[in-house]
Structure formats: C-alpha cells, structure tokens
Write a protein that holds these residues in place. Structure first.
Motif, short mmCIF file in Angstrom:
data_model
loop_
_atom_site.label_atom_id
_atom_site.label_comp_id
_atom_site.label_asym_id
_atom_site.label_seq_id
_atom_site.Cartn_x
_atom_site.Cartn_y
_atom_site.Cartn_z
N TRP A 37 -5.65 1.35 -0.78
CA TRP A 37 -5.38 2.67 -0.79
C TRP A 37 -6.37 3.71 -1.19
CZ3 TRP A 37 -2.71 6.32 0.20
CH2 TRP A 37 -2.24 7.60 -0.56
N LYS A 38 -7.36 3.57 -1.86
CA LYS A 38 -8.45 4.69 -2.18
C LYS A 38 -9.17 4.73 -1.01
CE LYS A 38 -11.94 5.32 -5.51
NZ LYS A 38 -13.42 5.49 -4.54
N GLU A 39 -9.51 3.47 -0.21
CA GLU A 39 -10.26 3.75 0.90
C GLU A 39 -9.64 4.57 2.17
OE1 GLU A 39 -12.35 0.75 2.67
OE2 GLU A 39 -13.24 -0.04 0.80
N ILE A 40 -8.31 4.25 2.23
CA ILE A 40 -7.45 4.98 3.23
C ILE A 40 -7.59 6.25 3.00
CG2 ILE A 40 -5.20 5.08 4.08
CD1 ILE A 40 -4.81 2.03 3.74
N ILE A 55 0.95 -1.17 -0.03
CA ILE A 55 0.06 0.08 0.00
C ILE A 55 0.88 1.26 0.05
CG2 ILE A 55 -1.53 1.38 1.40
CD1 ILE A 55 -3.02 -1.24 2.26
N ARG A 56 1.98 1.30 0.65
CA ARG A 56 2.80 2.37 0.84
C ARG A 56 3.41 2.57 -0.67
NH1 ARG A 56 7.50 4.91 0.51
NH2 ARG A 56 8.34 3.05 -0.30
N LYS A 57 3.94 1.32 -1.31
CA LYS A 57 4.58 1.53 -2.58
C LYS A 57 3.60 2.26 -3.48
CE LYS A 57 7.77 -2.38 -1.96
NZ LYS A 57 8.21 -3.56 -2.43
N HIS A 58 2.27 1.55 -3.61
CA HIS A 58 1.09 2.22 -4.21
C HIS A 58 0.85 3.53 -4.24
CE1 HIS A 58 -2.40 1.54 -6.81
NE2 HIS A 58 -2.85 2.59 -6.10
N ALA A 59 1.03 3.97 -2.67
CA ALA A 59 0.81 5.40 -2.63
C ALA A 59 1.96 6.59 -3.17
CB ALA A 59 0.82 5.57 -1.24
N ALA A 60 3.25 5.74 -3.09
CA ALA A 60 4.47 6.66 -3.75
C ALA A 60 4.34 6.53 -5.16
CB ALA A 60 5.44 5.78 -3.33
N ASP A 61 3.80 5.55 -5.96
CA ASP A 61 3.73 5.52 -7.31
C ASP A 61 2.46 6.56 -7.68
OD1 ASP A 61 4.16 4.02 -9.93
OD2 ASP A 61 2.15 3.36 -9.87
N PHE A 62 1.51 6.58 -6.79
CA PHE A 62 0.50 7.39 -7.21
C PHE A 62 1.16 8.86 -7.08
CE2 PHE A 62 -3.02 10.21 -5.74
CZ PHE A 62 -3.96 10.03 -6.66
N ASP A 114 -1.99 -9.41 -7.71
CA ASP A 114 -3.50 -9.12 -7.43
C ASP A 114 -3.54 -7.56 -6.89
OD1 ASP A 114 -4.72 -11.64 -8.41
OD2 ASP A 114 -4.11 -12.55 -6.49
N ASP A 115 -2.83 -6.72 -7.55
CA ASP A 115 -2.72 -5.36 -7.16
C ASP A 115 -3.73 -4.61 -7.21
OD1 ASP A 115 -2.86 -5.24 -9.74
OD2 ASP A 115 -1.31 -4.01 -10.23
N GLU A 116 -4.83 -5.04 -7.78
CA GLU A 116 -6.05 -4.52 -7.77
C GLU A 116 -6.83 -4.07 -6.28
OE1 GLU A 116 -7.55 -8.47 -9.13
OE2 GLU A 116 -5.96 -7.20 -9.11
N TYR A 117 -6.60 -5.02 -5.47
CA TYR A 117 -6.86 -4.99 -3.99
C TYR A 117 -5.95 -3.95 -3.12
CZ TYR A 117 -9.51 -9.36 -5.07
OH TYR A 117 -10.48 -9.99 -5.71
#
Length: 303
Positions: free
Chosen positions: A109-112, A43-50, A101-104
């Motif tokens: 991340w969206k909910e957070i 989730i942290r990595k996804h946020a950084a990429d975002f 399964d990165d969609e989860y």
C-alpha cells in the motif's frame, strides 16, 4: 519435469507417492492464485482503514478530513471483494495469510500510494470503470507482482510457488482484463484444469515418462557423439525423456509443438547452452522416428 528430476535424484521408485505429490503441487498453484487475488482486496481494506484513522487524528488536515476516496471506491476492487466464489474458495481452504502477515499489505500500500501511477489516478475524484480496471492492472503489473519483499514471502511460504508465480500472475491479469462493470459471468474464477483431459495429461506425461525412462535413455545414446550419458545434466535428461514420451505416447501433440515447449523449459531451468543441445538431440530422434514409422501421430499437420 521437476518431479521426474526429483525421482531420479532421490532414487525413489514409489510412483504413486510421487504422482500424489505432483498433483498436490499443482493444487497449491491454485492457492497461490487465490492468495494474490485476496491481496488486492486486502490492500483496498488497508487503504480504507488508513483513511479512517487519518480522519480521526486530533490535528487532521483539511485533506485528511475530506479525503479523496477514489482508490477505496475502485469498482474493480469492490467487485473482487464481493466475489462470492472467491470468498467461498478462501473460506473452504482456510486461507488467511494476509490477516496473519499484514505487514506485506502495508508495504505494498505504501509503494502504491507513493507511485506516479497512484498520483495520476488520484488527480481526479471520479473515474470510469475502464479507468479503475486499467489502474488496478497497472499497479499489479508494475508494483505488486515485481515486489521483492512479496517475492521473498512467497518463496518462504512454499518453495514450489516461485516457479508457479509467473503463470499465476499472468492468469490474474487475464482475469482482471475480462471483468465487466456488472456482476456477471465475467467474475467467475478460472479453473485450475481446463478439463478432465488437462489433468489426465499431467498424470500421463509423468507416469509414462517415468515408466519408460530406461528405454528413452537408450534412445539418447548415439545421438550425442561428443557427450557420454554421465556428462549430460540430469535435468536435460528429464526434459529429453519427456519430449520422447510425447513423440510416441501422445498422438494428438504435433512434433514441432513438443520440441518448442521443451526448449522453452530448457531455457528457463537449465544451462544457457542446453536448449541448443536438446534441440539437436530431439531433431535427430524425431527424424529417425519418422523414417522408422515410430511417430504415432494422428491428424493433419502433426508431424
């Protein structure tokens, strides 16, 4: 309990095979623990990429060009990402479900990001380690752990994981609370088994109950005046037999502890009235054993 119930349903007499599956299922519980820790890192990595993609937008806003990086710099998440033991375990077990399964990860991340917890946390750009840790524990308890989509995903991956999930989530929270700012022994992952005796107990309670099942079934007769053996739910029988096994085969476990533990299992897995029914039977049997000297307990306060 589930293994004994399964043996009864399938009429399996292969104790070695059933024990092997039991221990395999317990090992799989540790995989679930690792996966949920890995999820926080992803989730942290996804946020950084975002944030990186937002900065590169052609019409990026001032906020997007100079984002608040408090979340992606969260000290607790950074420590988890650098945890060599965690990374080694994930690599050795070839666990990479969140890459597949990165969609989860995106859903969480969206909910957070849309939560009040996140908005309050991101109100400032600096934080203490305690604030970072408290925030991660809060989002895990209130957003990650209860997420319905994640629950369905875990159930689809391995059916046995659903029963393990509450214990695993509790273990994760306990671990997160113990972590300190410095990278030290507080980052050591907990073991699946407390010690060798812990694993031995899992095998012994299964084997001894299975091998003595017919004898324990006879003990139930006469203790249920309003119930025939055939009317007692198979799951309740398994629970009662395990408790009887602890009464006579495990000298160091107090009778009250045994009864309380199996009543909790009954409340979780059986019918609403089962715990009252089981409590009555176990109370009668324990008193009878005590009078007949069959309670082989050692140490003070174990009766």
């Amino acid at each position: 309990m589930q293994s004994l119930y399964s043996m009864e349903q399938t009429q399996s007499g292969n104790l070695d095979k059933e024990e092997k599956f039991l221990l395999f299922s317990i090992d799989q519980m540790y995989d679930l623990f690792l996966i949920n820790l890995q999820l926080l890192v992803e989730i942290r990595k996804h946020a950084a990429d975002f944030l990186t993609k937002s900065q590169k937008k052609y019409l990026a806003t001032t906020e997007e060009k100079n984002p608040n990086t408090k979340f992606i710099n969260n000290e607790l998440l950074m420590l988890l990402e650098k945890n060599e033991q965690l990374n080694t375990e994930l690599e050795n077990k070839k666990i990479n479900c969140w890459q597949l399964d990165d969609e989860y990860v995106a859903i969480l991340w969206k909910e957070i990001k849309e939560s009040d917890l996140y908005k309050d946390y991101m109100h400032t750009k600096q934080s203490t380690f305690k604030e970072d840790k408290d925030f991660i524990i809060d989002i895990f308890k209130e957003i990650v752990a209860p997420n319905d989509k994640l629950y369905e995903y875990i159930e689809d991956k391995k059916l046995t994981w659903i029963d393990d999930l509450p214990l695993v989530n509790t273990s994760i929270i306990k671990m997160l609370r113990k972590i300190k700012p410095s990278y030290d022994e507080s980052m050591v992952l907990p073991k699946l088994y407390k010690d060798i005796e812990d694993k031995k107990y899992a095998r012994d309670i299964f084997r001894k109950t299975a091998l003595n099942g017919e004898e324990y079934a006879k003990e139930i007769d006469g203790k249920t005046p309003n119930w025939d053996q055939d009317r007692i739910a198979e799951l309740d029988k398994a629970i009662i037999k395990m408790a009887i096994c602890e009464f006579v085969k495990f000298p160091s476990i107090p009778v009250k502890v045994t009864i309380n533990e199996y009543l909790e299992i009954a409340k979780e897995y059986s019918t609403p009235k089962s715990s009252i029914f089981i409590n009555g039977i176990l109370d009668k049997i324990s008193k009878e054993y005590q009078e007949n000297g069959k309670l082989n307990k050692v140490g003070r306060g174990l009766m």
